[in-house]
Write an enzyme that holds these catalytic residues in place. Structure first.
Site, PDB file in Angstrom:
ATOM      1  N   GLY A  18       0.523  -1.327  -0.071  1.00  0.00           N
ATOM      2  CA  GLY A  18      -0.151   0.065   0.096  1.00  0.00           C
ATOM      3  C   GLY A  18       0.800   1.180   0.091  1.00  0.00           C
ATOM      4  O   GLY A  18       1.622   1.568  -0.867  1.00  0.00           O
ATOM      5  N   ILE A  19       0.539   2.196   0.989  1.00  0.00           N
ATOM      6  CA  ILE A  19       1.139   3.365   1.091  1.00  0.00           C
ATOM      7  C   ILE A  19       2.672   3.442   1.231  1.00  0.00           C
ATOM      8  O   ILE A  19       3.426   4.008   0.805  1.00  0.00           O
ATOM      9  CB  ILE A  19       0.400   4.305   2.143  1.00  0.00           C
ATOM     10  CG1 ILE A  19      -1.066   4.630   1.857  1.00  0.00           C
ATOM     11  CG2 ILE A  19       1.069   5.666   2.225  1.00  0.00           C
ATOM     12  CD1 ILE A  19      -1.790   4.971   3.099  1.00  0.00           C
ATOM     13  N   ASP A  61       8.774  -5.988  13.563  1.00  0.00           N
ATOM     14  CA  ASP A  61       7.332  -5.865  14.154  1.00  0.00           C
ATOM     15  C   ASP A  61       7.566  -4.296  14.989  1.00  0.00           C
ATOM     16  O   ASP A  61       8.076  -4.343  16.109  1.00  0.00           O
ATOM     17  CB  ASP A  61       7.060  -6.987  15.206  1.00  0.00           C
ATOM     18  CG  ASP A  61       5.685  -6.770  15.945  1.00  0.00           C
ATOM     19  OD1 ASP A  61       5.126  -5.733  15.677  1.00  0.00           O
ATOM     20  OD2 ASP A  61       5.227  -7.701  16.725  1.00  0.00           O
ATOM     21  N   TYR A 154      -9.480   2.535  16.381  1.00  0.00           N
ATOM     22  CA  TYR A 154      -8.472   3.021  15.574  1.00  0.00           C
ATOM     23  C   TYR A 154      -8.361   4.449  15.556  1.00  0.00           C
ATOM     24  O   TYR A 154      -7.188   5.029  15.613  1.00  0.00           O
ATOM     25  CB  TYR A 154      -9.080   2.551  14.023  1.00  0.00           C
ATOM     26  CG  TYR A 154      -8.355   3.178  12.944  1.00  0.00           C
ATOM     27  CD1 TYR A 154      -7.160   2.323  12.589  1.00  0.00           C
ATOM     28  CD2 TYR A 154      -8.507   4.058  12.253  1.00  0.00           C
ATOM     29  CE1 TYR A 154      -6.494   2.597  11.369  1.00  0.00           C
ATOM     30  CE2 TYR A 154      -8.035   4.587  10.974  1.00  0.00           C
ATOM     31  CZ  TYR A 154      -6.707   3.692  10.731  1.00  0.00           C
ATOM     32  OH  TYR A 154      -5.944   4.002   9.554  1.00  0.00           O
ATOM     33  N   LYS A 158      -5.054   6.496  16.121  1.00  0.00           N
ATOM     34  CA  LYS A 158      -4.255   7.698  15.154  1.00  0.00           C
ATOM     35  C   LYS A 158      -4.572   9.005  15.795  1.00  0.00           C
ATOM     36  O   LYS A 158      -3.904   9.730  15.397  1.00  0.00           O
ATOM     37  CB  LYS A 158      -5.399   7.716  13.948  1.00  0.00           C
ATOM     38  CG  LYS A 158      -5.191   6.384  13.283  1.00  0.00           C
ATOM     39  CD  LYS A 158      -3.555   6.018  12.887  1.00  0.00           C
ATOM     40  CE  LYS A 158      -3.450   4.906  11.853  1.00  0.00           C
ATOM     41  NZ  LYS A 158      -2.164   4.941  11.264  1.00  0.00           N
ATOM     42  N   THR A 191      -6.129   0.208  -0.816  1.00  0.00           N
ATOM     43  CA  THR A 191      -4.980  -0.392  -0.454  1.00  0.00           C
ATOM     44  C   THR A 191      -5.568  -1.779   0.056  1.00  0.00           C
ATOM     45  O   THR A 191      -6.764  -1.795   0.276  1.00  0.00           O
ATOM     46  CB  THR A 191      -4.123   0.088   0.476  1.00  0.00           C
ATOM     47  OG1 THR A 191      -4.607   0.020   1.851  1.00  0.00           O
ATOM     48  CG2 THR A 191      -3.637   1.488   0.195  1.00  0.00           C
ATOM     49  N   PRO A 196     -10.801  -6.156   3.851  1.00  0.00           N
ATOM     50  CA  PRO A 196     -11.841  -6.778   4.920  1.00  0.00           C
ATOM     51  C   PRO A 196     -13.284  -6.138   4.648  1.00  0.00           C
ATOM     52  O   PRO A 196     -14.297  -6.667   4.730  1.00  0.00           O
ATOM     53  CB  PRO A 196     -11.374  -6.757   6.290  1.00  0.00           C
ATOM     54  CG  PRO A 196      -9.870  -6.428   6.209  1.00  0.00           C
ATOM     55  CD  PRO A 196      -9.668  -5.718   4.825  1.00  0.00           C
TER      56      PRO A 196
HETATM   57  N1  LIG Z   1      -5.963   2.840   3.374  1.00  0.00           N
HETATM   58  C1  LIG Z   1      -6.658   3.659   4.078  1.00  0.00           C
HETATM   59  O1  LIG Z   1      -8.012   3.770   3.833  1.00  0.00           O
HETATM   60  C2  LIG Z   1      -5.873   4.377   4.920  1.00  0.00           C
HETATM   61  C3  LIG Z   1      -6.609   5.530   5.348  1.00  0.00           C
HETATM   62  C4  LIG Z   1      -5.839   6.452   6.690  1.00  0.00           C
HETATM   63  C5  LIG Z   1      -4.739   5.882   6.819  1.00  0.00           C
HETATM   64  N2  LIG Z   1      -4.177   4.822   6.648  1.00  0.00           N
HETATM   65  C6  LIG Z   1      -3.041   4.520   7.399  1.00  0.00           C
HETATM   66  O2  LIG Z   1      -1.665   4.226   6.427  1.00  0.00           O
HETATM   67  C7  LIG Z   1      -0.819   3.315   6.811  1.00  0.00           C
HETATM   68  C8  LIG Z   1      -0.701   2.145   5.803  1.00  0.00           C
HETATM   69  O3  LIG Z   1      -1.909   1.691   5.395  1.00  0.00           O
HETATM   70  P1  LIG Z   1      -2.214   0.868   3.907  1.00  0.00           P
HETATM   71  O4  LIG Z   1      -3.612   1.364   3.495  1.00  0.00           O
HETATM   72  O5  LIG Z   1      -0.952   1.096   3.072  1.00  0.00           O
HETATM   73  O6  LIG Z   1      -2.324  -0.760   4.448  1.00  0.00           O
HETATM   74  P2  LIG Z   1      -1.646  -1.874   4.044  1.00  0.00           P
HETATM   75  O7  LIG Z   1      -2.651  -3.062   4.837  1.00  0.00           O
HETATM   76  O8  LIG Z   1      -1.604  -1.958   2.459  1.00  0.00           O
HETATM   77  O9  LIG Z   1      -0.144  -1.942   4.449  1.00  0.00           O
HETATM   78  C9  LIG Z   1       0.043  -2.071   5.703  1.00  0.00           C
HETATM   79  C10 LIG Z   1       1.550  -2.825   6.029  1.00  0.00           C
HETATM   80  O10 LIG Z   1       1.774  -2.701   7.456  1.00  0.00           O
HETATM   81  C11 LIG Z   1       2.282  -3.911   7.946  1.00  0.00           C
HETATM   82  N3  LIG Z   1       1.998  -4.306   9.245  1.00  0.00           N
HETATM   83  C12 LIG Z   1       0.909  -4.462   9.974  1.00  0.00           C
HETATM   84  N4  LIG Z   1       1.286  -4.615  11.132  1.00  0.00           N
HETATM   85  C13 LIG Z   1       2.538  -4.464  11.527  1.00  0.00           C
HETATM   86  C14 LIG Z   1       3.606  -4.395  12.331  1.00  0.00           C
HETATM   87  N5  LIG Z   1       3.137  -4.912  13.668  1.00  0.00           N
HETATM   88  N6  LIG Z   1       4.910  -4.133  12.203  1.00  0.00           N
HETATM   89  C15 LIG Z   1       5.196  -3.948  10.852  1.00  0.00           C
HETATM   90  N7  LIG Z   1       4.509  -3.841   9.876  1.00  0.00           N
HETATM   91  C16 LIG Z   1       3.265  -4.018  10.085  1.00  0.00           C
HETATM   92  C17 LIG Z   1       1.504  -4.694   6.846  1.00  0.00           C
HETATM   93  O11 LIG Z   1       2.208  -6.130   6.867  1.00  0.00           O
HETATM   94  C18 LIG Z   1       1.447  -4.123   5.853  1.00  0.00           C
HETATM   95  O12 LIG Z   1       2.554  -4.591   4.581  1.00  0.00           O
HETATM   96  C19 LIG Z   1      -1.581   2.821   8.170  1.00  0.00           C
HETATM   97  O13 LIG Z   1      -0.839   3.228   9.330  1.00  0.00           O
HETATM   98  C20 LIG Z   1      -2.970   3.123   8.144  1.00  0.00           C
HETATM   99  O14 LIG Z   1      -3.612   3.224   9.252  1.00  0.00           O
HETATM  100  C21 LIG Z   1      -4.637   4.080   5.628  1.00  0.00           C
END
Ligand SMILES: NC(=O)c1ccc[n+]([C@@H]2O[C@H](COP(=O)([O-])OP(=O)(O)OC[C@H]3O[C@@H](n4cnc5c(N)ncnc54)[C@H](O)[C@@H]3O)[C@@H](O)[C@H]2O)c1
Length: 262
Positions: A18-19, A61, A154, A158, A191, A196
């Site tokens: 993802g991001i 982790d 959550y 945050k 992403t 889910p």
């Molecule tokens: N996708 C959205 O809608 C959204 C919106 C706002 C904020 N965010 C935030 O952006 C960030 C990135 O999310 P994303 O959308 O790319 O999700 P994603 O699920 O694609 O990526 C998250 C990554 O974090 C890793 N991860 C999870 N637990 C971990 C741990 N304990 N230690 C190390 N790595 C771990 C996962 O393996 C995964 O590679 C997150 O902090 C999320 O809360 C996401």
């Protein structure tokens, strides 16, 4: 943006997806040595290899202090230090508040908030030795600025990241360290984190279209919308920006939507 990160050393947590994946890719393209740090080591390693630079995967982790000490040692021994930390790893559960399992709450606080705290704390110890300006970017959420009835845990985690960021920014400035710390607050980003939720819709597109109706610009975000802002905040162009909460929400939190049906 044409910022040059040549020779800079970066850790991106959650870099396997993802991001975080997009951010690691853009930083590597801009000349950074990147440590793609993720709990999913296999995926992190594959991502790092696919960058075709000297970037490496690392099993981290973020809720483990020991893991953070190890990744800082890796940054120092492999590349010579640390200039950029992007705290992107995160997890989320949606629950009815009265039934929310304690383990969901504990997991979100542990990964999203404690993980970010540990990252900032351990990074500063290494960054303060760098001769280059350093930057930390913490990924919060619009849910770190406003609440949500089914995402109390959550949102609390945050919101903690929002305030932690401001305190870290002031701490570093107060100590005279050349380390800036900012937070980013995205709306929905397409992403794997949304997978889910997508399961409860007829299709992913139906879910995304529904989410887009909440966003004034008419679409959800994609990872590059967020990574470009992260790179800006890490760059010298943002040298005067610290403790800032950058909202990337297509106008979602700006005001009250028009009620055309009244
Ligand atoms: N996708 C959205 O809608 C959204 C919106 C706002 C904020 N965010 C935030 O952006 C960030 C990135 O999310 P994303 O959308 O790319 O999700 P994603 O699920 O694609 O990526 C998250 C990554 O974090 C890793 N991860 C999870 N637990 C971990 C741990 N304990 N230690 C190390 N790595 C771990 C996962 O393996 C995964 O590679 C997150 O902090 C999320 O809360 C996401």
């Amino acid at each position: 943006m044409t910022a040059n990160f040549s020779g800079k050393i970066a850790i991106v947590t959650g870099g396997a997806s993802g991001i975080g994946f997009e951010t690691a890719s853009q930083l590597a393209k801009a000349g950074c040595h990147v440590i793609v740090a993720d709990i999913n080591f296999d995926k992190a390693t594959k991502v790092a290899e696919a960058l075709h630079t000297d970037s490496i995967g690392f099993k981290l982790d973020v809720s483990s202090e020991e893991n953070w000490i190890d990744v800082m040692t890796c940054a120092k021994e492999t590349f010579g230090g640390l200039d950029i930390l992007v705290n992107c790893a995160g997890i989320g559960f949606a629950d009815n508040f009265e039934d929310m399992p304690l383990d969901h709450w504990n997991a979100m606080i542990s990964v999203n908030l404690t993980g970010t705290f540990l990252g900032c704390q351990k990074a500063i110890k290494l960054m303060k030795k760098s001769e280059k300006p350093c930057a930390i970017v913490n990924i919060s959420s619009i849910a770190g600025l406003v609440g949500g009835e089914d995402i109390a845990g959550y949102s609390a985690s945050k919101g903690g990241v929002t305030m932690l960021t401001k305190s870290v920014a002031l701490y570093c400035a107060g100590k005279g360290y050349d380390i800036r710390c900012n937070s980013i607050h995205p709306t929905y980003v397409d992403t794997e984190m949304l997978d889910p939720i997508a399961d409860s819709f007829d299709s992913r597109q139906v879910m995304l279209d529904g989410m887009a109706t909440q966003v004034p610009v008419g679409r959800v975000a994609v990872p590059s919308d967020i990574s470009s802002a992260i790179l800006f905040l890490c760059s010298s162009e943002a040298a005067m920006i610290t403790g800032h909460q950058m909202v990337i929400d297509g106008g979602q939190l700006v005001g009250i939507p028009a009620q055309h049906t009244i």
